[in-house]
Design an enzyme around this catalytic site. Structure first.
Site, PDB file in Angstrom:
ATOM      1  N   THR A 185       1.214  -1.240  -0.289  1.00 43.68           N
ATOM      2  CA  THR A 185       0.013   0.224   0.147  1.00 43.68           C
ATOM      3  C   THR A 185       0.752   1.531  -0.011  1.00 43.68           C
ATOM      4  O   THR A 185       1.002   2.606  -0.111  1.00 43.68           O
ATOM      5  CB  THR A 185      -0.646   0.240   1.452  1.00 43.68           C
ATOM      6  OG1 THR A 185       0.019  -0.540   2.324  1.00 43.68           O
ATOM      7  CG2 THR A 185      -1.681  -1.417   1.196  1.00 43.68           C
ATOM      8  N   ASP A 211       8.375  -6.379   3.796  1.00 41.10           N
ATOM      9  CA  ASP A 211       8.221  -5.227   5.542  1.00 41.10           C
ATOM     10  C   ASP A 211       9.460  -4.950   5.875  1.00 41.10           C
ATOM     11  O   ASP A 211      10.533  -5.466   5.759  1.00 41.10           O
ATOM     12  CB  ASP A 211       7.560  -6.998   6.321  1.00 41.10           C
ATOM     13  CG  ASP A 211       6.766  -6.133   7.449  1.00 41.10           C
ATOM     14  OD1 ASP A 211       6.114  -5.423   7.243  1.00 41.10           O
ATOM     15  OD2 ASP A 211       7.783  -6.173   9.047  1.00 41.10           O
ATOM     16  N   TYR A 216      10.296   7.643   8.481  1.00 41.65           N
ATOM     17  CA  TYR A 216      11.621   8.156   8.723  1.00 41.65           C
ATOM     18  C   TYR A 216      12.712   8.515   8.561  1.00 41.65           C
ATOM     19  O   TYR A 216      14.179   8.680   8.530  1.00 41.65           O
ATOM     20  CB  TYR A 216      12.071   6.306   9.593  1.00 41.65           C
ATOM     21  CG  TYR A 216      11.071   6.531  10.926  1.00 41.65           C
ATOM     22  CD1 TYR A 216      10.854   6.705  12.293  1.00 41.65           C
ATOM     23  CD2 TYR A 216      10.400   4.733  10.627  1.00 41.65           C
ATOM     24  CE1 TYR A 216      10.007   5.986  13.234  1.00 41.65           C
ATOM     25  CE2 TYR A 216       9.635   4.645  11.288  1.00 41.65           C
ATOM     26  CZ  TYR A 216       9.617   5.279  12.398  1.00 41.65           C
ATOM     27  OH  TYR A 216       8.279   4.504  13.667  1.00 41.65           O
TER      28      TYR A 216
HETATM   29  P1  ITT Z   1       2.978  -2.560   3.175  1.00 42.54           P
HETATM   30  O1  ITT Z   1       1.869  -2.072   2.730  1.00 42.54           O
HETATM   31  O2  ITT Z   1       3.767  -2.470   2.381  1.00 42.54           O
HETATM   32  O3  ITT Z   1       2.944  -3.081   4.343  1.00 42.54           O
HETATM   33  P2  ITT Z   1       3.366  -0.259   5.208  1.00 42.54           P
HETATM   34  O4  ITT Z   1       4.327   1.547   5.014  1.00 42.54           O
HETATM   35  O5  ITT Z   1       2.461  -0.904   6.260  1.00 42.54           O
HETATM   36  O6  ITT Z   1       3.611  -0.348   3.486  1.00 42.54           O
HETATM   37  P3  ITT Z   1       5.697  -1.736   6.884  1.00 42.54           P
HETATM   38  O7  ITT Z   1       4.772  -2.480   7.630  1.00 42.54           O
HETATM   39  O8  ITT Z   1       6.828  -2.673   6.583  1.00 42.54           O
HETATM   40  O9  ITT Z   1       5.632  -1.169   5.453  1.00 42.54           O
HETATM   41  O10 ITT Z   1       6.072  -0.628   7.814  1.00 42.54           O
HETATM   42  C1  ITT Z   1       7.172   0.342   8.249  1.00 42.54           C
HETATM   43  C2  ITT Z   1       7.150   1.345   8.120  1.00 42.54           C
HETATM   44  O11 ITT Z   1       8.586   1.124   8.696  1.00 42.54           O
HETATM   45  C3  ITT Z   1       7.259   2.323   6.730  1.00 42.54           C
HETATM   46  O12 ITT Z   1       5.501   2.687   7.049  1.00 42.54           O
HETATM   47  C4  ITT Z   1       7.657   3.495   7.458  1.00 42.54           C
HETATM   48  O13 ITT Z   1       7.244   4.075   8.246  1.00 42.54           O
HETATM   49  C5  ITT Z   1       9.045   2.624   8.591  1.00 42.54           C
HETATM   50  N1  ITT Z   1      10.032   2.379   6.815  1.00 42.54           N
HETATM   51  C6  ITT Z   1      10.105   1.121   6.157  1.00 42.54           C
HETATM   52  N2  ITT Z   1      11.394   1.273   5.507  1.00 42.54           N
HETATM   53  C7  ITT Z   1      11.516   3.159   5.310  1.00 42.54           C
HETATM   54  C8  ITT Z   1      11.868   3.817   4.676  1.00 42.54           C
HETATM   55  O14 ITT Z   1      13.575   3.110   3.639  1.00 42.54           O
HETATM   56  N3  ITT Z   1      12.804   4.774   4.796  1.00 42.54           N
HETATM   57  C9  ITT Z   1      11.843   5.494   5.799  1.00 42.54           C
HETATM   58  N4  ITT Z   1      10.959   4.908   6.947  1.00 42.54           N
HETATM   59  C10 ITT Z   1       9.756   3.617   6.331  1.00 42.54           C
END
Ligand code: ITT
Length: 204
Positions: A10, A67, A148
């Site tokens: 998403t 993830d 972040y």
């Molecule tokens: P999905 O639909 O793929 O799950 P999501 O945004 O919910 O998208 P995650 O569950 O993997 O993704 O949550 C990871 C969180 O970690 C994301 O929402 C960010 O807050 C943080 N994060 C992950 N990768 C990041 C990046 O490259 N830069 C900044 N924040 C990051």
């Protein structure tokens, strides 16, 4: 015709970053905007694997999910697998507040981790992990990226991820590493399949 893989997420930023990596391998991404089913677990691998199998069951074709999370050393790995929830609740300011007693950069170490799970079937899931070490900055800097990014400075840089272009962030990032590993694996295996076919053809 080039190779195309399905990516269930998403998060539009994840799509753009993954596209920029995989295009170098001649691989296209077809995003599926579906909520991934996230179990509560301390391991990103387990969360990603479960989500990939659920996505496979839903679409009936090989599909990738990712993830990711930020693990802060002085907070014993918090927010880790809860990064998304913590970002939405206490946010960047909340994280900076938790670290306000750590006045030198060396005491603000953090690690970003991305796990890409590519389900080939319900029983066969390939895992590709990317890890990037860095620091939590003293303040919020930059307007690019997401999550972040404005408070994470990777080793060997003075910029936060939010001060970088997608291409520059990809050179350093956990996601860049994980998707490059997926790209390499896909290319290697395509060639392998081709070789097997060619050998079979020559042999008969
Ligand atoms: P999905 O639909 O793929 O799950 P999501 O945004 O919910 O998208 P995650 O569950 O993997 O993704 O949550 C990871 C969180 O970690 C994301 O929402 C960010 O807050 C943080 N994060 C992950 N990768 C990041 C990046 O490259 N830069 C900044 N924040 C990051």
């Amino acid at each position: 015709m080039g190779l195309e893989i399905l990516f269930a997420t998403t998060n539009e930023h994840k799509i753009r970053e993954a596209e920029a990596i995989l295009k170098n391998f001649g691989i296209m991404i077809k995003p599926i905007a579906t909520e991934k089913i996230e179990i509560q677990h301390s391991s990103l691998e387990e969360i990603a694997k479960f989500a990939a199998i659920q996505a496979y069951v839903k679409v009936g074709k090989p599909v990738a999910v990712e993830d990711s999370g930020l693990f802060i050393e002085k907070l014993n790995g918090f927010p880790g697998p809860y990064s998304n929830y913590v970002y939405k609740t206490i946010g960047l300011r909340g994280i900076l507040k938790l670290l306000e007693d750590y006045k030198d950069l060396g005491s603000r170490k953090a690690v970003f981790v991305a796990v890409v799970a590519y389900a080939l079937s319900e029983a066969n899931v390939m895992i590709f992990k990317g890890v990037t070490e860095g620091y939590i900055s003293f303040n919020i800097r930059g307007s690019g990226g997401f999550g972040y990014d404005p408070i994470f400075i990777p080793y060997n840089s003075t910029k936060t991820f939010a001060e970088m272009s997608i291409e520059e962030k990809n050179l350093y990032s956990h996601r860049g590493k994980a998707f490059r590993a997926l790209g390499e694996w896909l290319i290697k295996n395509i060639n392998l399949f081709k070789e097997i076919k060619e050998k079979a053809y020559k042999g008969f």
